[in-house]
Design a protein around this motif. Structure first.
Motif, PDB file in Angstrom:
ATOM      1  N   UNK A   1      41.903  34.499  -4.838  1.00  0.00           N
ATOM      2  CA  UNK A   1      42.302  34.615  -6.193  1.00  0.00           C
ATOM      3  C   UNK A   1      43.882  34.553  -6.527  1.00  0.00           C
ATOM      4  N   UNK A   2      44.714  34.480  -5.447  1.00  0.00           N
ATOM      5  CA  UNK A   2      46.144  34.512  -5.763  1.00  0.00           C
ATOM      6  C   UNK A   2      46.388  32.830  -5.671  1.00  0.00           C
ATOM      7  N   UNK A   3      45.531  31.992  -5.329  1.00  0.00           N
ATOM      8  CA  UNK A   3      45.884  30.463  -5.209  1.00  0.00           C
ATOM      9  C   UNK A   3      47.464  30.359  -4.479  1.00  0.00           C
ATOM     10  N   UNK A   4      47.222  30.566  -3.158  1.00  0.00           N
ATOM     11  CA  UNK A   4      48.242  30.240  -2.122  1.00  0.00           C
ATOM     12  C   UNK A   4      47.852  29.308  -1.211  1.00  0.00           C
ATOM     13  N   UNK A   5      48.250  28.077  -1.246  1.00  0.00           N
ATOM     14  CA  UNK A   5      48.058  27.150  -0.044  1.00  0.00           C
ATOM     15  C   UNK A   5      49.238  27.008   0.708  1.00  0.00           C
ATOM     16  N   UNK A   6      48.738  26.234   2.264  1.00  0.00           N
ATOM     17  CA  UNK A   6      50.002  25.823   2.893  1.00  0.00           C
ATOM     18  C   UNK A   6      50.013  24.563   3.568  1.00  0.00           C
ATOM     19  N   UNK A   7      51.150  24.135   3.695  1.00  0.00           N
ATOM     20  CA  UNK A   7      51.360  22.604   4.405  1.00  0.00           C
ATOM     21  C   UNK A   7      52.171  22.844   5.383  1.00  0.00           C
ATOM     22  N   UNK A   8      51.981  22.244   6.727  1.00  0.00           N
ATOM     23  CA  UNK A   8      52.899  22.323   7.568  1.00  0.00           C
ATOM     24  C   UNK A   8      53.169  21.106   8.057  1.00  0.00           C
ATOM     25  N   UNK A   9      54.642  20.549   8.264  1.00  0.00           N
ATOM     26  CA  UNK A   9      54.809  19.238   8.471  1.00  0.00           C
ATOM     27  C   UNK A   9      56.297  19.305   8.882  1.00  0.00           C
ATOM     28  N   UNK A  10      56.826  17.966   9.173  1.00  0.00           N
ATOM     29  CA  UNK A  10      58.139  17.910   9.588  1.00  0.00           C
ATOM     30  C   UNK A  10      59.196  18.127   8.428  1.00  0.00           C
ATOM     31  N   UNK A  11      60.451  18.621   8.653  1.00  0.00           N
ATOM     32  CA  UNK A  11      61.121  19.052   7.773  1.00  0.00           C
ATOM     33  C   UNK A  11      61.520  17.975   6.560  1.00  0.00           C
ATOM     34  N   UNK A  12      61.334  16.457   6.966  1.00  0.00           N
ATOM     35  CA  UNK A  12      61.333  15.441   6.143  1.00  0.00           C
ATOM     36  C   UNK A  12      60.488  15.425   5.136  1.00  0.00           C
ATOM     37  N   UNK A  13      59.285  15.560   5.674  1.00  0.00           N
ATOM     38  CA  UNK A  13      57.899  15.581   4.753  1.00  0.00           C
ATOM     39  C   UNK A  13      57.990  16.883   3.631  1.00  0.00           C
ATOM     40  N   UNK A  14      58.037  17.905   4.374  1.00  0.00           N
ATOM     41  CA  UNK A  14      58.511  19.327   3.500  1.00  0.00           C
ATOM     42  C   UNK A  14      59.497  19.108   2.544  1.00  0.00           C
ATOM     43  N   UNK A  15      60.649  18.276   2.744  1.00  0.00           N
ATOM     44  CA  UNK A  15      61.619  18.029   1.970  1.00  0.00           C
ATOM     45  C   UNK A  15      61.171  17.327   0.495  1.00  0.00           C
ATOM     46  N   UNK A  16      60.266  16.315   0.916  1.00  0.00           N
ATOM     47  CA  UNK A  16      59.629  15.500  -0.262  1.00  0.00           C
ATOM     48  C   UNK A  16      58.810  16.284  -0.994  1.00  0.00           C
ATOM     49  N   UNK A  17      57.919  17.000  -0.342  1.00  0.00           N
ATOM     50  CA  UNK A  17      57.077  17.822  -0.993  1.00  0.00           C
ATOM     51  C   UNK A  17      57.754  18.919  -1.886  1.00  0.00           C
ATOM     52  N   UNK A  18      58.830  19.653  -1.601  1.00  0.00           N
ATOM     53  CA  UNK A  18      59.566  20.537  -2.408  1.00  0.00           C
ATOM     54  C   UNK A  18      60.349  19.584  -3.505  1.00  0.00           C
ATOM     55  N   UNK A  19      60.637  18.369  -3.304  1.00  0.00           N
ATOM     56  CA  UNK A  19      61.248  17.373  -4.178  1.00  0.00           C
ATOM     57  C   UNK A  19      60.056  17.112  -5.537  1.00  0.00           C
ATOM     58  N   UNK A  20      58.993  16.912  -5.197  1.00  0.00           N
ATOM     59  CA  UNK A  20      58.186  16.360  -6.108  1.00  0.00           C
ATOM     60  C   UNK A  20      57.333  17.751  -6.889  1.00  0.00           C
ATOM     61  N   UNK A  21      57.123  18.659  -6.376  1.00  0.00           N
ATOM     62  CA  UNK A  21      56.683  19.994  -6.764  1.00  0.00           C
ATOM     63  C   UNK A  21      57.127  20.352  -8.122  1.00  0.00           C
ATOM     64  N   UNK A  22      56.322  21.094  -8.941  1.00  0.00           N
ATOM     65  CA  UNK A  22      57.025  21.678 -10.203  1.00  0.00           C
ATOM     66  C   UNK A  22      58.004  22.743  -9.586  1.00  0.00           C
ATOM     67  N   UNK A  23      58.946  22.924 -10.404  1.00  0.00           N
ATOM     68  CA  UNK A  23      59.897  23.958  -9.989  1.00  0.00           C
ATOM     69  C   UNK A  23      59.625  25.255  -9.398  1.00  0.00           C
ATOM     70  N   UNK A  24      58.963  26.004 -10.379  1.00  0.00           N
ATOM     71  CA  UNK A  24      58.356  27.300 -10.052  1.00  0.00           C
ATOM     72  C   UNK A  24      57.029  27.236  -9.846  1.00  0.00           C
TER      73      UNK A  24
END
Length: 346
Positions: free
Chosen positions: A213-236
């Motif tokens: 119910x808290x809706x929390x997922x995880x992704x594990x990857x290289x710092x470069x891929x994680x950086x791209x995901x953080x760049x594209x996600x909604x801010x909060x």
């Protein structure tokens, strides 16, 4: 095969300048009065925007999952991470992805939403993957391969050697969804992300952690891929209440491990009991918190169980799963109620 991240990412995403959160701009500097984000000054702490990068949660999670915090992305369920993969790597109406079949349905749904061709490769009669067939389904416009292990709805671990063969011979992104890995005994791929620059491993708080119910997922990857995901996600993208509950649960690791052990013990009991029922034709091997069973008439049995207050998942219409029911392992009491109801079935 060599992997080039820039060539795999959509050009507009590679060049994207992300939204700058108010809380990011003064990061690392002391502050007492917050007049920067147009928040209400009342009703603290809920009046404040949450940490956009969930750093406290990631720091705690890094210790639990044995993955550095900079290699972790947190999403609004795993579904957010799945959608981000399409938005980062796949050009609509041009690129395609390849997935095994049957598997988790959201890979295909997100492909349709993002207007990306979704190609499927059938598993064999033991629900196993063949790397050569998966690779043969790719072409120059294939950006992503989706692999779920343990797989949903089949429950089994995919052959690790076949997965590694795909990782070593595909020049795009390989997503290994380990939502159910906590219930399996095999070494999770998240512990080996440094071996492959093209891997993204998914996990979730919804299964072993008992926090759907808290809706929390995880992704594990290289710092470069994680950086791209953080760049594209909604801010909060992860609210404060979810972050708080996640931190609470991360301090309950012993209790979570007890839950997992209980589910694994009950899994064997209920699968064996279900397999002895006259209506059951086969119970498939499972490494998840559910099992797949082939029965004589899935539709009739599903409706009978509903009428008796027991809900399972009817997978009769899923490819290679004709007359199959997917049954989640419950508490001992819930499992006994299921078996008792099935023993009354005529």
């Amino acid at each position: 095969m060599s992997f080039n991240l820039e060539n795999t990412v959509r050009p507009n995403i590679w060049k994207l300048k992300p939204y700058s959160c108010a809380r990011d701009e003064f990061k690392g500097r002391p502050a007492r009065v917050f007049l920067d984000a147009n928040e209400s000054p009342y009703n603290g702490p809920y009046n404040r925007y949450p940490d956009p990068l969930q750093e406290e949660v990631k720091a705690r999670l890094a210790k639990v999952k044995s993955v550095p915090a900079e290699n972790i992305f947190l999403g609004n369920g795993s579904d957010e991470a799945i959608d981000l993969v399409y938005r980062i790597f796949c050009n609509p109406q041009k690129d395609n992805v390849v997935a095994i079949e049957p598997t988790y349905g959201m890979y295909g749904v997100c492909a349709d939403i993002n207007d990306v061709e979704y190609r499927t490769v059938l598993l064999d009669d033991k629900y196993q993957v063949n790397a050569d067939k998966v690779l043969a389904a790719t072409d120059a416009n294939t950006k992503v391969i989706w692999l779920c292990t343990p797989n949903n709805p089949t429950g089994n671990l995919l052959d690790r050697n076949e997965i590694e063969k795909i990782l070593n011979n595909f020049g795009g992104i390989v997503v290994v969804d380990e939502a159910y890995s906590d219930f399996a005994s095999e070494r999770p791929f998240r512990l080996d992300i440094e071996r492959w620059p093209n891997i993204i491993v998914l996990n979730t708080f919804s299964k072993a952690w008992g926090c759907a119910s808290i809706r929390l997922g995880m992704a594990f990857a290289s710092t470069e891929i994680i950086g791209l995901m953080n760049k594209v996600k909604y801010p909060y993208n992860i609210n404060m209440l979810t972050q708080q509950k996640a931190l609470e649960m991360l301090n309950e690791l012993d209790r979570v491990n007890q839950w997992v052990a209980s589910v694994r013990a009950e899994r064997s009991k209920i699968a064996n009991a279900f397999g002895e029922l006259p209506i059951c034709e086969k119970v498939y091997p499972t490494d998840a918190n559910f099992f797949l069973a082939r029965v004589k008439d899935a539709n009739a049995i599903y409706n009978y169980l509903i009428d008796n207050g027991v809900v399972v998942r009817n997978r009769n219409r899923v490819t290679l799963c004709g007359n199959c029911l997917r049954i989640t392992v419950g508490t001992p009491g819930e499992n006994m109620e299921l078996i008792a109801a099935m023993r009354r079935y005529k």
